[in-house]
Design a protein around this motif. Structure first.
Motif, short mmCIF file in Angstrom:
data_model
loop_
_atom_site.label_atom_id
_atom_site.label_comp_id
_atom_site.label_asym_id
_atom_site.label_seq_id
_atom_site.Cartn_x
_atom_site.Cartn_y
_atom_site.Cartn_z
N LEU A 262 0.97 -1.17 0.02
CA LEU A 262 -0.04 0.10 -0.01
C LEU A 262 0.84 1.21 -0.04
O LEU A 262 0.24 2.47 0.07
N ILE A 263 2.22 1.28 -0.16
CA ILE A 263 2.99 2.34 -0.04
C ILE A 263 2.88 3.26 -0.98
O ILE A 263 2.92 4.47 -0.73
N GLU A 264 2.17 2.93 -2.18
CA GLU A 264 1.97 4.15 -3.29
C GLU A 264 1.00 4.94 -2.52
O GLU A 264 0.81 6.31 -2.80
N TRP A 265 0.16 4.69 -1.47
CA TRP A 265 -0.93 5.51 -1.01
C TRP A 265 -0.67 5.90 0.38
O TRP A 265 -1.08 7.13 0.92
N LEU A 266 0.15 5.24 1.14
CA LEU A 266 0.57 5.32 2.37
C LEU A 266 1.96 5.67 2.96
O LEU A 266 2.89 4.89 2.41
N GLU A 267 2.12 6.60 3.92
CA GLU A 267 3.63 6.74 4.39
C GLU A 267 3.47 6.22 5.97
O GLU A 267 2.73 7.15 6.51
#
Length: 117
Positions: free
Chosen positions: A89-94
C-alpha cells in the motif's frame, strides 16, 4: 461448559443496561487484544477507501495534514506482520511510526529490489 439448560430462574437486567452497546464494547476489546500494535501513517485522500476495505475496524481515520493527506492509525498483531501487510500500500500510505515498522518496510523494499531490481 458446552451446553445450556434452562433453570426457570428469572433474569434481572440492571437498569439502563444496553445489550447491543455492551456487546460492541466486548467485541472492540477482543479486537484490540488481537491487534495490540498501533502504527501512525498518512494517506493520500483517494487511498482511504482502499484502506477501509482492506483493514476494516483496524483503521482509524484522523484529520488532514497541511499537504492534504490524511492521518491514520492502523492496528496490527506485530511490527513484522503489519509491515508485510502494508508494503503493498506504499503508493498511498506513508508510515510515520513506530520506527520498527519503518525498518521492516525498508527490509522488504531491499529484498524486493534484490530479487526483482
Amino acid at each position: 461448559m458446552s451446553c445450556v439448560e434452562p433453570t426457570g430462574d428469572p433474569v434481572h437486567r440492571p437498569e439502563g443496561f444496553d445489550l447491543a452497546e455492551s456487546w460492541r464494547e466486548i467485541a472492540d476489546e477482543v479486537d484490540r487484544r488481537r491487534t495490540p500494535l498501533e502504527i501512525q501513517a498518512i494517506c493520500v485522500p483517494h487511498g482511504i477507501g482502499l484502506l477501509r476495505m482492506g483493514l476494516g475496524d483496524r483503521l482509524e481515520v484522523g484529520g488532514s495534514t497541511a499537504d492534504g493527506r490524511i492521518e491514520v492509525v492502523i492496528r496490527g498483531y506485530n511490527e513484522h506482520t503489519l509491515a508485510g501487510e502494508l508494503a503493498g500500500l506504499i503508493e498511498w500510505l506513508e508510515v510515520t511510526g513506530p520506527p520498527g515498522v519503518r525498518d521492516h518496510l525498508a527490509s522488504i523494499g531491499n529484498a524486493l529490489v534484490e530479487r526483482y531490481g
